[in-house]
Design a protein around this motif. Structure first.
Motif, PDB file in Angstrom:
ATOM      1  N   PHE A  28     -28.789 -67.990 -55.553  1.00  0.00           N
ATOM      2  CA  PHE A  28     -28.250 -68.842 -54.503  1.00  0.00           C
ATOM      3  C   PHE A  28     -28.168 -68.037 -53.217  1.00  0.00           C
ATOM      4  O   PHE A  28     -28.359 -66.812 -53.223  1.00  0.00           O
ATOM      5  CB  PHE A  28     -26.875 -69.401 -54.897  1.00  0.00           C
ATOM      6  CG  PHE A  28     -25.786 -68.366 -55.041  1.00  0.00           C
ATOM      7  CD1 PHE A  28     -24.787 -68.242 -54.085  1.00  0.00           C
ATOM      8  CD2 PHE A  28     -25.749 -67.515 -56.151  1.00  0.00           C
ATOM      9  CE1 PHE A  28     -23.775 -67.293 -54.218  1.00  0.00           C
ATOM     10  CE2 PHE A  28     -24.736 -66.563 -56.294  1.00  0.00           C
ATOM     11  CZ  PHE A  28     -23.749 -66.453 -55.325  1.00  0.00           C
ATOM     12  N   LEU A  29     -27.889 -68.722 -52.115  1.00  0.00           N
ATOM     13  CA  LEU A  29     -27.838 -68.067 -50.816  1.00  0.00           C
ATOM     14  C   LEU A  29     -26.400 -67.899 -50.332  1.00  0.00           C
ATOM     15  O   LEU A  29     -25.553 -68.758 -50.569  1.00  0.00           O
ATOM     16  CB  LEU A  29     -28.619 -68.885 -49.779  1.00  0.00           C
ATOM     17  CG  LEU A  29     -30.111 -69.106 -50.030  1.00  0.00           C
ATOM     18  CD1 LEU A  29     -30.719 -69.877 -48.871  1.00  0.00           C
ATOM     19  CD2 LEU A  29     -30.846 -67.791 -50.251  1.00  0.00           C
ATOM     20  N   LEU A  30     -26.171 -66.796 -49.655  1.00  0.00           N
ATOM     21  CA  LEU A  30     -24.906 -66.553 -48.967  1.00  0.00           C
ATOM     22  C   LEU A  30     -25.222 -66.391 -47.489  1.00  0.00           C
ATOM     23  O   LEU A  30     -26.158 -65.691 -47.128  1.00  0.00           O
ATOM     24  CB  LEU A  30     -24.245 -65.267 -49.463  1.00  0.00           C
ATOM     25  CG  LEU A  30     -23.756 -65.230 -50.903  1.00  0.00           C
ATOM     26  CD1 LEU A  30     -23.272 -63.823 -51.248  1.00  0.00           C
ATOM     27  CD2 LEU A  30     -22.632 -66.230 -51.085  1.00  0.00           C
ATOM     28  N   GLU A  31     -24.433 -67.008 -46.656  1.00  0.00           N
ATOM     29  CA  GLU A  31     -24.691 -66.921 -45.225  1.00  0.00           C
ATOM     30  C   GLU A  31     -23.445 -66.478 -44.477  1.00  0.00           C
ATOM     31  O   GLU A  31     -22.350 -66.974 -44.718  1.00  0.00           O
ATOM     32  CB  GLU A  31     -25.161 -68.282 -44.702  1.00  0.00           C
ATOM     33  CG  GLU A  31     -25.562 -68.251 -43.247  1.00  0.00           C
ATOM     34  CD  GLU A  31     -26.138 -69.576 -42.766  1.00  0.00           C
ATOM     35  OE1 GLU A  31     -26.282 -69.730 -41.547  1.00  0.00           O
ATOM     36  OE2 GLU A  31     -26.444 -70.442 -43.611  1.00  0.00           O
ATOM     37  N   GLY A  32     -23.617 -65.547 -43.577  1.00  0.00           N
ATOM     38  CA  GLY A  32     -22.507 -65.083 -42.750  1.00  0.00           C
ATOM     39  C   GLY A  32     -21.955 -63.744 -43.199  1.00  0.00           C
ATOM     40  O   GLY A  32     -21.950 -63.411 -44.384  1.00  0.00           O
ATOM     41  N   PRO A  45     -24.044 -59.123 -57.672  1.00  0.00           N
ATOM     42  CA  PRO A  45     -25.449 -58.718 -57.555  1.00  0.00           C
ATOM     43  C   PRO A  45     -26.186 -59.412 -56.404  1.00  0.00           C
ATOM     44  O   PRO A  45     -26.365 -60.633 -56.415  1.00  0.00           O
ATOM     45  CB  PRO A  45     -26.049 -59.117 -58.912  1.00  0.00           C
ATOM     46  CG  PRO A  45     -25.146 -60.201 -59.426  1.00  0.00           C
ATOM     47  CD  PRO A  45     -23.776 -59.875 -58.923  1.00  0.00           C
ATOM     48  N   ILE A  46     -26.578 -58.641 -55.412  1.00  0.00           N
ATOM     49  CA  ILE A  46     -27.328 -59.121 -54.253  1.00  0.00           C
ATOM     50  C   ILE A  46     -28.747 -58.558 -54.341  1.00  0.00           C
ATOM     51  O   ILE A  46     -28.934 -57.338 -54.404  1.00  0.00           O
ATOM     52  CB  ILE A  46     -26.679 -58.677 -52.932  1.00  0.00           C
ATOM     53  CG1 ILE A  46     -25.220 -59.146 -52.854  1.00  0.00           C
ATOM     54  CG2 ILE A  46     -27.489 -59.178 -51.736  1.00  0.00           C
ATOM     55  CD1 ILE A  46     -25.037 -60.634 -52.785  1.00  0.00           C
ATOM     56  N   GLU A  47     -29.744 -59.430 -54.339  1.00  0.00           N
ATOM     57  CA  GLU A  47     -31.127 -58.958 -54.453  1.00  0.00           C
ATOM     58  C   GLU A  47     -31.638 -58.408 -53.133  1.00  0.00           C
ATOM     59  O   GLU A  47     -32.275 -57.354 -53.097  1.00  0.00           O
ATOM     60  CB  GLU A  47     -32.037 -60.097 -54.918  1.00  0.00           C
ATOM     61  CG  GLU A  47     -33.472 -59.651 -55.152  1.00  0.00           C
ATOM     62  CD  GLU A  47     -34.289 -60.696 -55.882  1.00  0.00           C
ATOM     63  OE1 GLU A  47     -35.407 -60.985 -55.429  1.00  0.00           O
ATOM     64  OE2 GLU A  47     -33.803 -61.220 -56.900  1.00  0.00           O
ATOM     65  N   MET A  48     -31.359 -59.122 -52.037  1.00  0.00           N
ATOM     66  CA  MET A  48     -31.815 -58.633 -50.740  1.00  0.00           C
ATOM     67  C   MET A  48     -31.155 -59.413 -49.610  1.00  0.00           C
ATOM     68  O   MET A  48     -30.530 -60.457 -49.831  1.00  0.00           O
ATOM     69  CB  MET A  48     -33.339 -58.739 -50.610  1.00  0.00           C
ATOM     70  CG  MET A  48     -33.874 -60.132 -50.475  1.00  0.00           C
ATOM     71  SD  MET A  48     -35.658 -60.101 -50.218  1.00  0.00           S
ATOM     72  CE  MET A  48     -35.788 -58.961 -48.840  1.00  0.00           C
ATOM     73  N   ALA A  62     -25.821 -51.628 -45.422  1.00  0.00           N
ATOM     74  CA  ALA A  62     -26.963 -50.822 -44.992  1.00  0.00           C
ATOM     75  C   ALA A  62     -27.746 -50.244 -46.167  1.00  0.00           C
ATOM     76  O   ALA A  62     -28.893 -49.815 -45.998  1.00  0.00           O
ATOM     77  CB  ALA A  62     -26.485 -49.706 -44.074  1.00  0.00           C
ATOM     78  N   SER A  63     -27.140 -50.233 -47.362  1.00  0.00           N
ATOM     79  CA  SER A  63     -27.812 -49.656 -48.526  1.00  0.00           C
ATOM     80  C   SER A  63     -28.637 -50.684 -49.295  1.00  0.00           C
ATOM     81  O   SER A  63     -29.338 -50.333 -50.251  1.00  0.00           O
ATOM     82  CB  SER A  63     -26.778 -49.025 -49.466  1.00  0.00           C
ATOM     83  OG  SER A  63     -25.912 -50.029 -50.001  1.00  0.00           O
ATOM     84  N   LEU A  64     -28.585 -51.947 -48.888  1.00  0.00           N
ATOM     85  CA  LEU A  64     -29.296 -53.004 -49.607  1.00  0.00           C
ATOM     86  C   LEU A  64     -30.700 -53.221 -49.042  1.00  0.00           C
ATOM     87  O   LEU A  64     -30.929 -53.017 -47.842  1.00  0.00           O
ATOM     88  CB  LEU A  64     -28.504 -54.315 -49.511  1.00  0.00           C
ATOM     89  CG  LEU A  64     -27.146 -54.347 -50.207  1.00  0.00           C
ATOM     90  CD1 LEU A  64     -26.420 -55.640 -49.872  1.00  0.00           C
ATOM     91  CD2 LEU A  64     -27.300 -54.203 -51.712  1.00  0.00           C
ATOM     92  N   PRO A  65     -31.636 -53.654 -49.876  1.00  0.00           N
ATOM     93  CA  PRO A  65     -32.966 -54.007 -49.374  1.00  0.00           C
ATOM     94  C   PRO A  65     -32.847 -55.150 -48.371  1.00  0.00           C
ATOM     95  O   PRO A  65     -32.034 -56.062 -48.555  1.00  0.00           O
ATOM     96  CB  PRO A  65     -33.719 -54.456 -50.629  1.00  0.00           C
ATOM     97  CG  PRO A  65     -32.935 -53.934 -51.777  1.00  0.00           C
ATOM     98  CD  PRO A  65     -31.521 -53.855 -51.339  1.00  0.00           C
TER      99      PRO A  65
END
Length: 246
Positions: A28-32, A45-48, A62-65
């Motif tokens: 799913f998407l997160l915005e903001g 868990p955040i993919e990118m 800053a450490s995430l793709p």
């Protein structure tokens, strides 16, 4: 920089505005900024990330793709009037019911995403241990549901279950069950509060299904002193949860 809305990643993420695609992809998407930072801080868990050219990634973000996207791509993916320049592609995850729970909120057919999200946020604020939602309730990962939780989705376990199976499990585990309804009810602040308590709230129009309400040990009501016909389900849930914490 990704500048085309026909980009494969962009097309994949756009599809996540649809419930069937979220379920299919388990994403799913997160915005903001607030929601994304809260999710990352909680270990979700955040993919990118997709960020606009002028968005500064700091701290854990800053450490995430990430990929940089143009304004037209951001507007294509955004569901808000004023996009903040960051959208995260998040993975769904199974949430376990906390073994030491003593206060649980149960939603039976709460259909409005804003109401479900607000209930989750309020349960978090009230110090409840979990929210359980059943058949007919809004999609947990609907954008409006997620935004209405204001990040509480990442603080408190929210579990989808068959209430006809889950409620007997709760009762076997020692939970006393309140059902919010009018018939044969007691005023909520006069109801018995036990060490373990589960509260059921129901559909905005129809209330709690009869077969679910029959499992309640106590039927509670919130008195209406003015001329309103009823209370919003999220408001009612908040009143009952805070009473249960006294």
């Amino acid at each position: 920089m990704i500048t085309s809305v026909q980009n494969n990643l962009v097309k994949k993420m756009k599809k996540l505005h649809m419930a069937k695609e979220r379920k299919k992809q388990s994403q799913f998407l997160l915005e903001g900024t607030h929601l994304v930072e809260t999710a990352v801080a909680s270990g979700w868990p955040i993919e990118m990330l997709l960020v606009s050219d002028d968005y500064a990634l700091t701290g854990d973000l800053a450490s995430l793709p990430y990929e940089v996207i143009s304004d037209n791509v951001l507007e294509h993916l955004s569901v808000t009037k004023t996009p903040q320049g960051i959208i995260a592609l998040a993975n769904m995850k199974e949430m376990d019911f906390p073994r030491e729970s003593t206060r649980v909120l149960v939603c039976d057919g709460v259909q409005d995403p804003g109401n479900l999200g607000t209930i989750i946020r309020t349960a978090d604020a009230a110090g409840f241990d979990a929210v359980i939602y059943g058949k007919g309730s809004a999609d947990l990962y609907n954008d409006k549901t997620v935004r209405s939780t204001q990040g509480s989705l990442f603080h408190i376990p929210v579990i989808q279950a068959d209430l006809l199976e889950k409620l007997p499990e709760l009762k076997s585990a020692g939970f006393h069950v309140w059902g919010a309804a009018l018939q044969e009810s007691v005023i909520y602040n006069e109801a018995e509060k036990t060490e373990k308590l589960a509260i059921i709230v129901g559909n905005e129009g129809a209330g709690i299904r009869e077969e679910i309400l029959e499992m309640a040990d106590t039927i509670v009501k919130i008195p209406i002193y003015g001329q309103a016909e009823s209370l919003n389900v999220a408001i009612a849930a908040g009143i009952l949860m805070y009473e249960a914490k006294k």
